[in-house]
Design a protein around this motif. Structure first.
Motif, mmCIF file in Angstrom:
data_model
loop_
_atom_site.group_PDB
_atom_site.id
_atom_site.type_symbol
_atom_site.label_atom_id
_atom_site.label_comp_id
_atom_site.label_asym_id
_atom_site.label_seq_id
_atom_site.Cartn_x
_atom_site.Cartn_y
_atom_site.Cartn_z
ATOM 1 N N ILE A 296 -14.453 5.299 -3.306
ATOM 2 C CA ILE A 296 -14.336 4.072 -2.514
ATOM 3 C C ILE A 296 -15.302 4.178 -1.323
ATOM 4 C CG2 ILE A 296 -12.707 2.620 -1.176
ATOM 5 C CD1 ILE A 296 -11.276 3.047 -3.682
ATOM 6 N N ASP B 19 -12.181 3.863 8.285
ATOM 7 C CA ASP B 19 -11.114 3.562 7.328
ATOM 8 C C ASP B 19 -10.902 4.769 6.415
ATOM 9 O OD1 ASP B 19 -13.463 3.277 5.984
ATOM 10 O OD2 ASP B 19 -13.020 1.312 5.121
ATOM 11 N N THR C 266 0.849 -1.210 0.000
ATOM 12 C CA THR C 266 0.000 0.000 0.000
ATOM 13 C C THR C 266 0.875 1.248 0.000
ATOM 14 O OG1 THR C 266 -1.594 -1.283 1.271
ATOM 15 C CG2 THR C 266 -1.978 1.082 1.154
ATOM 16 N N ALA D 188 -9.137 6.304 2.344
ATOM 17 C CA ALA D 188 -8.684 5.972 0.983
ATOM 18 C C ALA D 188 -7.962 7.169 0.358
ATOM 19 C CB ALA D 188 -9.863 5.533 0.121
ATOM 20 N N LEU E 70 -16.546 3.919 2.300
ATOM 21 C CA LEU E 70 -15.803 3.833 3.566
ATOM 22 C C LEU E 70 -16.797 3.590 4.694
ATOM 23 C CD1 LEU E 70 -13.423 6.889 2.999
ATOM 24 C CD2 LEU E 70 -12.846 4.464 2.762
ATOM 25 N N HIS F 227 -7.328 2.172 -0.896
ATOM 26 C CA HIS F 227 -7.987 1.839 0.366
ATOM 27 C C HIS F 227 -7.001 1.393 1.442
ATOM 28 C CE1 HIS F 227 -10.737 -0.690 2.992
ATOM 29 N NE2 HIS F 227 -11.102 0.557 3.151
#
Ligand SMILES: C[S@@+](CC[C@H](N)C(=O)[O-])C[C@H]1O[C@@H](n2cnc3c(N)ncnc32)[C@H](O)[C@@H]1O
Length: 254
Positions: free
Chosen positions: A243, A198, A147, A200, A245, A205
């Motif tokens: 994305i 979370d 990541t 992104a 979340l 992500h």
């Protein structure tokens, strides 16, 4: 008079919006302080004489709370969403004469905070791959490293060249230290609740609660579960990424 400029959530100012009736600053300040004092009195009357103790400490480091003291920890740590908590203190600290301006925040505030924004990590951005070797990060390295590399490559395609890759390395390193401290101060069989969401950055992500759960297990807790209370980023088209979340409670036991 206090400013007529409209404000949004957090510290954001909306210069094109005006408050309907700007307040006189001292009476507005006094009203707010009275409201806080009355809230505190109301809650203190329900504590059955128990005296809360406040420690002004850095949660990443060993502090005054004794080992195996707690059986429940509830906390709402910074999210990895690039919100600059240091900047949120700028107005008050400038007014109180504790800092002269933005540049003083680094030494006076930022060094004491979990690193959850890019303004906080630019000085360490060149050492990211060295810092990734820290043994505290080993439990999540299989997912963290790819990541970080993806974010490092992605930043080259954006004008702002944000150091999100450095931000996530330091965030999880700081939180790994926090888990070590939480294990130290909590009894066997205790529970920890983290309010967490979370993230992104650049549309990549970062499964925050999963990685925090794995770091907690590595620190010596026995199990974790996530219970979602809210979806985020689904109602409107986010201009940066789409994305989905979520936000919820990460419960850690053991
Ligand atoms: C999401 S806020 C939660 C604040 C508060 N619990 C509330 O509900 O209003 C996260 C807080 O963590 C604090 N914080 C960041 N780094 C910290 C550190 N190293 N030690 C202790 N607190 C820290 C920030 O200043 C911020 O106030």
């Amino acid at each position: 008079m206090s400013s007529h400029a409209g404000t949004a959530q957090w510290q954001y100012v909306l210069p094109n919006k005006r408050k309907v009736s700007p307040k006189e600053p001292f009476s507005a300040y006094f009203r707010k302080v009275s409201e806080m004092a009355s809230d505190m009195r109301a809650l203190q009357s329900e504590t059955c004489g128990y005296q809360p103790r406040l420690y002004q400490e850095d949660c990443r480091l060993e502090g005054a709370v004794p080992a195996e003291w707690a059986d429940l920890i509830i906390t709402s740590p910074p999210y990895i969403n690039n919100y600059d908590y240091a900047d949120a203190t700028r107005l008050e600290m400038t007014m109180m004469g504790e800092i002269e301006g933005w540049k003083d925040l680094q030494g006076a505030v930022r060094t004491h905070l979990v690193r959850s924004c890019t303004q906080h990590v630019s000085a360490y951005a060149s050492d990211v791959y060295q810092i990734l070797k820290n043994p505290l990060l080993r439990p999540i390295l299989d997912e963290l490293e790819p990541t970080v590399m993806a974010l490092d490559a992605e930043r080259e395609m954006h004008g702002g060249k944000k150091n999100y890759h450095a931000m996530i390395v330091h965030y999880f390193l700081d939180l790994a230290q926090v888990w070590m401290q939480m294990r130290r101060i909590s009894r066997s069989g205790s529970s920890v609740c983290f309010v967490i969401g979370d993230s992104a950055p650049y549309g990549i992500h970062v499964p925050v609660e999963q990685w925090l759960g794995r770091l907690a297990l590595a620190a010596g807790f026995k199990s974790f579960e996530f219970s979602k209370f809210r979806d985020r980023n689904i109602k409107w088209k986010n201009r940066k990424h789409q994305i989905p979340l979520h936000e919820g409670h990460l419960w850690i036991h053991g």
